[in-house]
Scaffold this active site. Structure first.
Site, short mmCIF file in Angstrom:
data_model
loop_
_atom_site.label_atom_id
_atom_site.label_comp_id
_atom_site.label_asym_id
_atom_site.label_seq_id
_atom_site.Cartn_x
_atom_site.Cartn_y
_atom_site.Cartn_z
N ASN A 7 -0.16 12.09 -2.54
CA ASN A 7 0.92 12.30 -1.58
C ASN A 7 1.38 13.74 -1.75
OD1 ASN A 7 3.24 12.37 -0.10
ND2 ASN A 7 4.15 10.51 -0.99
N ARG A 99 -1.85 10.24 1.75
CA ARG A 99 -0.77 9.90 2.67
C ARG A 99 -0.63 11.07 3.64
NH1 ARG A 99 5.39 11.14 2.14
NH2 ARG A 99 6.20 9.85 3.80
N HIS A 189 7.71 5.77 7.43
CA HIS A 189 7.76 4.73 6.38
C HIS A 189 6.81 3.58 6.74
CE1 HIS A 189 12.11 5.66 4.77
NE2 HIS A 189 11.19 6.32 4.09
N ARG A 250 20.25 13.11 5.50
CA ARG A 250 20.01 13.18 6.95
C ARG A 250 21.05 12.36 7.70
NH1 ARG A 250 14.03 11.20 6.38
NH2 ARG A 250 13.47 12.57 4.68
N GLU A 398 3.77 1.73 -1.41
CA GLU A 398 3.01 2.44 -0.38
C GLU A 398 1.62 2.82 -0.88
OE1 GLU A 398 5.82 5.37 1.68
OE2 GLU A 398 7.08 4.44 0.17
#
Ligand code: ADP
Length: 417
Positions: A7, A99, A189, A250, A398
Site C-alpha cells: 500500500n 492497493r 474504502h 476531513r 483490506e
C-alpha cells in the site's frame, strides 16, 4: 503462494506478506507472515518491521523515495535476520498485490498489471492526484526490483462500488459534467466494505445474495456503505474521499457555496480550500484540539471539554444520518449495522452513542456485549438477541482482500495462458 501486499501512500509504504492458499472448495486460507510500515518517505523515515509472533523492529533511516523503500523491505524480507517462514530469496515472493486508490470507471475489478493497466492507472491520476501517482511508483519499483516475471495485481479501492446504480452515483450537477469529465460518486474504502460483507456472511453462514448490511468504517477516514444482496448499492465517500461522514481531519458533507463565501471573506484560493477541507476540518477543526478520537474521548472524560464533546456529537449524528438514510432506502431490508475501522472496532462509547437513538428503527444495543467489544473474540455481536436490527463490531482486513484477489487473478492468468 507467498503474496506481498503493498500500500504505497504519498509519503508512506505499508506492506504485508501472506501465505495464501485456495482450498479445493474455493475457500481462501491466509497465513500472516510479516508486516511493516515506512513513514515519512522523502526524508528521515521511521521503519517498523514485524514478523508474526516476534517483537517489532523499529529503525530510523533516510529513505529518499518509494523505490528505495521497497528495496529495503525486499532485502529485509529475505535477510537471515528476519527468518520469515518459506522466504529465503526473491523467488519465494510469488506475486505482489497493490492497493490502488482510484480505478475510475475503467477498472471495476482487480487486474493483472501490464503496460495497458499502468497507463490506465495513469489516466486515473487526474481523479486521485495524491494517491495514484504513489501507487504507480510502487508498481514501477517492484517491476524494477523483482523483474517482469513476478506477477503484480492492482486491487482498486473504488471497484467494490462499481455496482452503484446511476441514481446513487450521480450528483445533482448538470449531466454534461458526468459525460465530459466523469464527475460522479466513486466511493472508497471498497476493500474494507467488501471484507466486512464477506466476513459477516461467513460468521452468519449465509450466502452472498442474503447479505444485507450497512457497513460503517470509522477510522481517520470514515465511510458508510449500503450492501444489498452482497453488493454495494450506495456509499458516503464520493468523487473523492472528502465526501460524506465527518472524519478525523476531513469535513465530510458541506455546502459548496461556503467555499465561495470563504474566498470572499478570507481570500482563500482553491489550494487553501482543499487543505482546509482535507487537513484542518472534521474532528480536528470542530474541537480545535485533535483529530484523534481516543484523545477527544479522554478530553471529555477528564475536562468535560465543550468543543471536544461537540465534535463527538456531530460525528455520531452524521453517522446515524447515513445509517437511517440507507435503512429507509433499502425499505428496512437491513439485517445488521457493522462497525469497523480503528474507532468502529475499538470504541464502545462511540458505538453506543451512535446506536442508542437507533432504537426507533429496531436496534437494541446489548451494553455488556458492546462494552466487551473485541476483548474476548475477534468479532462481536453487540445487539441483543431479540433486536430487530442487529449490530456488530468486526475488524476489517483490506490486505486479505488484496492478497486473495492477487492469487485469484494470477491463477486466472495462468489458466488462460
Ligand atoms: P486509518 O483510517 O488511518 O486506518 P484507523 O482505522 O487506525 O485509521 O483509526 C484511527 C482512529 O481510531 C483514531 O481516531 C483513533 O483515536 C481511533 N481509535 C483507536 N482505538 C480507539 C479506542 N480504543 N477508542 C476510541 N478511538 C480509538
Amino acid at each position: 503462494m507467498n503474496i506481498l501486499v503493498l500500500n504505497s501512500g504519498s509519503s508512506s509504504l505499508k506492506f504485508q506478506v501472506m501465505d495464501v492458499e485456495i482450498t479445493e472448495s474455493g475457500e481462501c486460507a491466509a497465513d500472516y507472515l510479516a508486516e511493516g510500515i515506512i513513514e515519512s518517505i522523502g526524508s528521515y523515515a521511521q521503519i517498523t518491521y514485524h514478523v508474526t509472533g516476534q517483537p517489532k523492529t523499529r529503525l530510523n533511516e533516510p529513505v529518499k523515495n518509494h523505490e528505495i523503500g521497497i528495496d529495503k523491505v525486499l532485502r529485509w524480507l529475505i535477510s537471515p535476520g528476519s527468518q520469515i517462514k518459506g522466504i529465503q530469496s526473491y523467488a519465494d515472493i510469488h506475486a505482489v498485490g497493490h492497493r490502488v486508490v482510484h480505478g475510475g470507471e475503467m477498472f471495476v475489478e482487480s487486474i493483472i498489471i501490464d503496460d495497458k493497466v499502468k497507463s490506465g492507472i495513469e489516466k486515473c491520476m487526474d481523479l486521485a492526484p495524491l494517491h495514484n501517482p504513489a501507487n504507480l511508483k510502487g508498481i514501477e519499483a517492484v517491476t524494477k526490483l523483482l523483474g517482469t516475471k513476478t506477477p503484480q495485481v492492482a486491487v482498486f479501492d473504488t471497484a467494490f462500488h462499481a455496482t452503484l446504480p446511476e441514481e446513487a452515483y450521480l450528483y445533482g450537477l448538470p449531466y454534461q459534467f458526468y459525460r465530459r469529465y466523469k464527475i460522479r460518486r466513486y466511493g472508497f474504502h471498497g476493500n474494507s466494505h467488501r471484507y466486512i460483507a464477506y466476513k459477516y456472511r461467513k460468521i452468519n453462514q449465509i450466502p452472498r445474495e442474503q447479505t444485507n448490511i450497512i457497513s460503517v468504517h470509522l477510522g481517520n477516514g470514515c465511510s458508510a456503505c449500503s450492501i444489498q444482496a452482497g453488493i454495494s448499492v450506495d456509499t458516503s465517500m464520493g468523487f473523492t474521499p472528502l465526501d460524506g461522514l465527518v472524519m478525523g481531519t476531513r469535513s465530510g458533507d458541506t455546502d459548496a457555496s461556503i467555499l465561495h463565501y470563504l474566498h470572499r471573506k478570507e481570500g482563500l484560493n482553491f489550494d487553501d480550500m482543499d487543505n482546509l477541507l482535507n487537513k484542518r476540518s472534521g474532528l480536528l477543526g470542530i474541537s480545535g484540539l485533535t483529530s484523534d478520537m481516543r484523545e477527544l474521548l479522554d478530553e471529555v472524560a477528564e475536562h468535560d471539554d465543550r468543543r471536544a464533546k461537540l465534535a463527538i456529537d456531530i460525528f455520531c449524528r452524521n453517522v446515524r444520518k447515513y445509517i437511517a438514510a440507507y435503512y429507509v432506502e433499502a425499505e428496512g431490508n437491513v439485517d445488521a449495522i457493522v462497525f469497523t475501522g480503528g474507532i468502529g472496532e475499538n470504541s464502545a462509547e462511540i458505538r453506543r452513542r451512535i446506536c442508542e437513538p437507533l432504537k426507533s428503527i429496531g436496534l437494541d444495543l446489548d451494553n455488556d456485549k458492546n462494552n466487551q467489544g473485541l476483548s474476548v473474540q475477534d468479532y462481536q455481536k453487540i445487539s441483543t438477541d431479540h433486536s430487530k436490527l442487529a449490530a456488530w463490531a468486526i475488524p476489517t482486513d483490506e490486505e486479505y482482500i488484496i492478497a486473495v484477489d492477487t492469487i485469484r487473478q494470477v491463477n486466472k492468468h495462468i489458466e488462460a495462458e
